[in-house]
Write a protein that holds these residues in place. Structure first.
Motif, PDB file in Angstrom:
ATOM      1  N   VAL A 379      72.972  12.831  89.495  1.00 26.15           N
ATOM      2  CA  VAL A 379      73.792  11.754  90.052  1.00 26.15           C
ATOM      3  C   VAL A 379      73.232  11.331  91.410  1.00 26.15           C
ATOM      4  O   VAL A 379      73.068  10.135  91.695  1.00 26.15           O
ATOM      5  N   VAL A 380      72.919  12.309  92.254  1.00 31.23           N
ATOM      6  CA  VAL A 380      72.362  11.997  93.576  1.00 31.23           C
ATOM      7  C   VAL A 380      71.010  11.303  93.442  1.00 31.23           C
ATOM      8  O   VAL A 380      70.691  10.355  94.169  1.00 31.23           O
ATOM      9  N   ALA A 381      70.198  11.762  92.486  1.00 33.07           N
ATOM     10  CA  ALA A 381      68.836  11.234  92.352  1.00 33.07           C
ATOM     11  C   ALA A 381      68.791   9.870  91.677  1.00 33.07           C
ATOM     12  O   ALA A 381      67.985   9.014  92.059  1.00 33.07           O
ATOM     13  N   TYR A 382      69.676   9.633  90.680  1.00 40.19           N
ATOM     14  CA  TYR A 382      69.498   8.450  89.846  1.00 40.19           C
ATOM     15  C   TYR A 382      70.734   7.569  89.706  1.00 40.19           C
ATOM     16  O   TYR A 382      70.643   6.513  89.067  1.00 40.19           O
ATOM     17  N   ALA A 383      71.863   7.985  90.238  1.00 38.91           N
ATOM     18  CA  ALA A 383      73.099   7.229  89.982  1.00 38.91           C
ATOM     19  C   ALA A 383      73.884   6.952  91.253  1.00 38.91           C
ATOM     20  O   ALA A 383      75.083   7.224  91.326  1.00 38.91           O
ATOM     21  N   GLY A 384      73.210   6.451  92.267  1.00 38.61           N
ATOM     22  CA  GLY A 384      73.927   5.972  93.444  1.00 38.61           C
ATOM     23  C   GLY A 384      73.925   6.873  94.642  1.00 38.61           C
ATOM     24  O   GLY A 384      74.660   6.616  95.605  1.00 38.61           O
ATOM     25  N   GLY A 385      73.135   7.954  94.620  1.00 37.67           N
ATOM     26  CA  GLY A 385      73.050   8.818  95.788  1.00 37.67           C
ATOM     27  C   GLY A 385      74.376   9.496  96.084  1.00 37.67           C
ATOM     28  O   GLY A 385      75.138   9.852  95.182  1.00 37.67           O
ATOM     29  N   TYR A 386      74.666   9.649  97.383  1.00 36.17           N
ATOM     30  CA  TYR A 386      75.887  10.347  97.761  1.00 36.17           C
ATOM     31  C   TYR A 386      77.139   9.551  97.406  1.00 36.17           C
ATOM     32  O   TYR A 386      78.173  10.128  97.063  1.00 36.17           O
ATOM     33  N   ALA A 387      77.054   8.222  97.463  1.00 35.40           N
ATOM     34  CA  ALA A 387      78.205   7.408  97.057  1.00 35.40           C
ATOM     35  C   ALA A 387      78.524   7.647  95.583  1.00 35.40           C
ATOM     36  O   ALA A 387      79.691   7.815  95.194  1.00 35.40           O
ATOM     37  N   GLY A 388      77.477   7.696  94.751  1.00 33.95           N
ATOM     38  CA  GLY A 388      77.686   7.981  93.329  1.00 33.95           C
ATOM     39  C   GLY A 388      78.233   9.371  93.096  1.00 33.95           C
ATOM     40  O   GLY A 388      79.085   9.590  92.218  1.00 33.95           O
ATOM     41  N   LEU A 389      77.758  10.342  93.890  1.00 30.92           N
ATOM     42  CA  LEU A 389      78.224  11.716  93.745  1.00 30.92           C
ATOM     43  C   LEU A 389      79.716  11.818  94.041  1.00 30.92           C
ATOM     44  O   LEU A 389      80.484  12.403  93.253  1.00 30.92           O
ATOM     45  N   TYR A 390      80.145  11.252  95.156  1.00 27.29           N
ATOM     46  CA  TYR A 390      81.550  11.392  95.532  1.00 27.29           C
ATOM     47  C   TYR A 390      82.455  10.517  94.666  1.00 27.29           C
ATOM     48  O   TYR A 390      83.622  10.870  94.444  1.00 27.29           O
ATOM     49  N   LEU A 391      81.931   9.410  94.135  1.00 25.69           N
ATOM     50  CA  LEU A 391      82.723   8.628  93.198  1.00 25.69           C
ATOM     51  C   LEU A 391      82.926   9.400  91.897  1.00 25.69           C
ATOM     52  O   LEU A 391      84.027   9.396  91.321  1.00 25.69           O
ATOM     53  N   THR A 392      81.882  10.101  91.448  1.00 29.71           N
ATOM     54  CA  THR A 392      82.006  10.939  90.247  1.00 29.71           C
ATOM     55  C   THR A 392      83.003  12.068  90.473  1.00 29.71           C
ATOM     56  O   THR A 392      83.846  12.360  89.609  1.00 29.71           O
ATOM     57  N   ALA A 393      82.920  12.720  91.639  1.00 26.10           N
ATOM     58  CA  ALA A 393      83.868  13.792  91.963  1.00 26.10           C
ATOM     59  C   ALA A 393      85.303  13.258  91.991  1.00 26.10           C
ATOM     60  O   ALA A 393      86.241  13.932  91.526  1.00 26.10           O
ATOM     61  N   THR A 394      85.483  12.041  92.504  1.00 27.26           N
ATOM     62  CA  THR A 394      86.808  11.416  92.527  1.00 27.26           C
ATOM     63  C   THR A 394      87.353  11.246  91.111  1.00 27.26           C
ATOM     64  O   THR A 394      88.501  11.603  90.821  1.00 27.26           O
ATOM     65  N   ALA A 395      86.510  10.702  90.223  1.00 23.94           N
ATOM     66  CA  ALA A 395      86.956  10.431  88.851  1.00 23.94           C
ATOM     67  C   ALA A 395      87.288  11.720  88.107  1.00 23.94           C
ATOM     68  O   ALA A 395      88.302  11.800  87.395  1.00 23.94           O
ATOM     69  N   VAL A 396      86.450  12.756  88.264  1.00 32.22           N
ATOM     70  CA  VAL A 396      86.680  14.022  87.557  1.00 32.22           C
ATOM     71  C   VAL A 396      87.970  14.675  88.037  1.00 32.22           C
ATOM     72  O   VAL A 396      88.770  15.177  87.235  1.00 32.22           O
ATOM     73  N   THR A 397      88.201  14.661  89.341  1.00 31.73           N
ATOM     74  CA  THR A 397      89.416  15.270  89.894  1.00 31.73           C
ATOM     75  C   THR A 397      90.668  14.518  89.447  1.00 31.73           C
ATOM     76  O   THR A 397      91.680  15.132  89.084  1.00 31.73           O
ATOM     77  N   LEU A 398      90.595  13.193  89.465  1.00 33.14           N
ATOM     78  CA  LEU A 398      91.735  12.395  89.008  1.00 33.14           C
ATOM     79  C   LEU A 398      92.044  12.657  87.544  1.00 33.14           C
ATOM     80  O   LEU A 398      93.218  12.749  87.151  1.00 33.14           O
ATOM     81  N   LEU A 399      91.004  12.787  86.734  1.00 36.24           N
ATOM     82  CA  LEU A 399      91.221  13.064  85.312  1.00 36.24           C
ATOM     83  C   LEU A 399      91.959  14.385  85.121  1.00 36.24           C
ATOM     84  O   LEU A 399      92.871  14.482  84.289  1.00 36.24           O
ATOM     85  N   GLY A 400      91.576  15.403  85.886  1.00 39.36           N
ATOM     86  CA  GLY A 400      92.290  16.670  85.816  1.00 39.36           C
ATOM     87  C   GLY A 400      93.758  16.514  86.172  1.00 39.36           C
ATOM     88  O   GLY A 400      94.636  17.100  85.523  1.00 39.36           O
ATOM     89  N   GLY A 401      94.047  15.711  87.190  1.00 42.43           N
ATOM     90  CA  GLY A 401      95.424  15.498  87.601  1.00 42.43           C
ATOM     91  C   GLY A 401      96.243  14.717  86.584  1.00 42.43           C
ATOM     92  O   GLY A 401      97.465  14.880  86.494  1.00 42.43           O
TER      93      GLY A 401
END
Length: 411
Positions: A379-401
């Motif tokens: 994700v960091v290398a190919y899908a938006g860098g740190y912005a992509g990483l934290y957006l992915t973390a946001t989506a995964v956490t929300l899905l759990g909730g």
């Protein structure tokens, strides 16, 4: 000491001394778990193999994580089958502390990467046996209406242990070996008050002919047969995966995106802010859940709060926002770990297998630490860098909730 039905739901509330003893057990446990991973193993392996330290550290911690995934549910299953006049859990807490301390002492003496890995595996074996016993005493002894508050108390050492352990090995101990030995002693000393001073009902051991052996298939809990347990496992896995992805590259994020002058100091400051947030909300959130009688809403809201912390880092790469996100993450995680742990104890398939099933749940805590790097790196290398990483973390956490609402048996 009286004999009680081990599978009955507890009715008598536990007192402050009992809770304090268990908190102390968990403090020693998490100091021993987290401090070597964050401080001592890295220092020791760098001294042994400076050129290959990154690969060597990943290999040593990865093998240790694999031992943890296997050892925790296995120790739990054996604990469920233990019958002694000291109870089912305290022998495993005491024995696990002793073996874990021995593993730390063995690790301290090693001068090769292989030796360090083997010593750390021994430590993980003992510490996970200790964890299996410590986790199971809550559903064994704490009534449902007090369970989230107690889970909040015992959840605090999960973050505080690293802070206290890091202070001990950097400010009290002189050198890496001394740090390991200090943690070994602290692990045993923290376990002793609970083991020696609390009472546990005597559970008579079944006759040998009636005892079922521990089999590999026992560790599979069918989500079709026990859907609420399956959903609880999945929601815990997703929230912890989002947490792991969000914290994995924190040092590099501060260095490369925030351009903080001293990233190591920055990580320490953010860790302290996060820990403060957990301390503030863990017990309070648990008490609210116990009095309200509801779990799912608080798990969902706390997951959303943690997701909001990741979302902040998606759009704003500044030091001020990083500090706010760390505090917000801690506030959300404090409520989450207290209430979700209580919820999980209410969906365990069989009361007689509490420690084993909690060990299966613990895989949802450990597996994200292994999968997080594999998922975050591309994700960091190919899908938006740190912005992509934290957006992915946001989506995964929300899905759990969101998925916690699929649990039907707990309000």
């Amino acid at each position: 000491m009286t004999t009680e039905e081990p599978h009955a739901e507890p009715r008598e509330r536990v007192g402050a001394a009992w809770i304090s003893g268990l908190v102390l057990v968990d403090l020693g446990l998490y100091m021993a778990f987290l401090t070597p991973i964050q401080v001592l193993l890295a220092q020791q392996i760098e001294a042994i193999d400076p050129a290959g330290k990154d690969v060597a550290l990943g290999w040593a911690t990865g093998v240790g994580a694999l031992i943890a995934v296997v050892a925790n549910p296995l120790a739990g299953a054996l604990s469920d089958r233990t019958g002694s006049r000291f109870g089912r859990r305290r022998p495993w807490i005491a024995g696990g502390a002793a073996v874990g301390a021995a593993g730390l002492a063995v690790t301290a003496a090693q001068t090769t990467v292989v030796g360090v890995a083997l010593g750390w595996c021994l430590a993980q074996l003992g510490l996970n046996a200790m964890l299996a016993g410590a986790n199971a005493v809550v559903p064994d002894r704490v009534p449902v209406e007090q369970r989230a508050a107690v889970s909040g108390f015992v959840g605090i050492p999960q973050t505080l242990g690293l802070v206290v352990g890091a202070l001990l090995v950097t400010m009290v101990a002189t050198g890496t070996s001394a740090g390991y030995l200090l943690l070994a002693a602290a692990t045993v000393l923290c376990a002793l008050p609970f083991v020696l001073l609390t009472r546990e009902p005597h559970v008579p051991q079944a006759p040998r002919a009636a005892r079922a052996p521990v089999r590999a298939k026992d560790f599979w809990v069918s989500p079709r047969a026990y859907p609420d347990f399956g959903w609880a496992w999945l929601t815990r896995f997703l929230v912890m995966l989002g947490n792991a992805m969000g914290t994995l590259y924190l040092l590099y994020f501060l260095k490369d995106a925030v351009h903080y002058a001293d990233p190591d100091e920055g990580v320490l400051i953010l860790t302290l802010l996060y820990t403060a947030g957990v301390v503030v909300t863990a017990v309070a959130g648990g008490m609210v859940s116990d009095r309200w009688g509801r779990r799912r809403a608080l798990v969902s809201v706390s997951s959303a709060v943690m997701a909001a912390a990741s979302l902040l880092l998606t759009f704003w790469h500044t030091w001020a926002v990083a500090m706010g996100a760390a505090a917000l993450l801690g506030l959300g995680f404090g409520v989450y770990i207290a209430v979700d742990q209580a919820l999980i104890t209410q969906v365990l398939p069989r009361a007689g297998d509490r420690a084993k099933d909690l060990g299966v749940i613990n895989i949802a805590n450990s597996a994200p630490q292994v999968l997080g790097p594999a998922l975050a790196a591309p994700v960091v290398a190919y899908a938006g860098g740190y912005a992509g990483l934290y957006l992915t973390a946001t989506a995964v956490t929300l899905l759990g909730g969101v998925l916690v609402w699929r649990i039907r048996s707990v309000p």
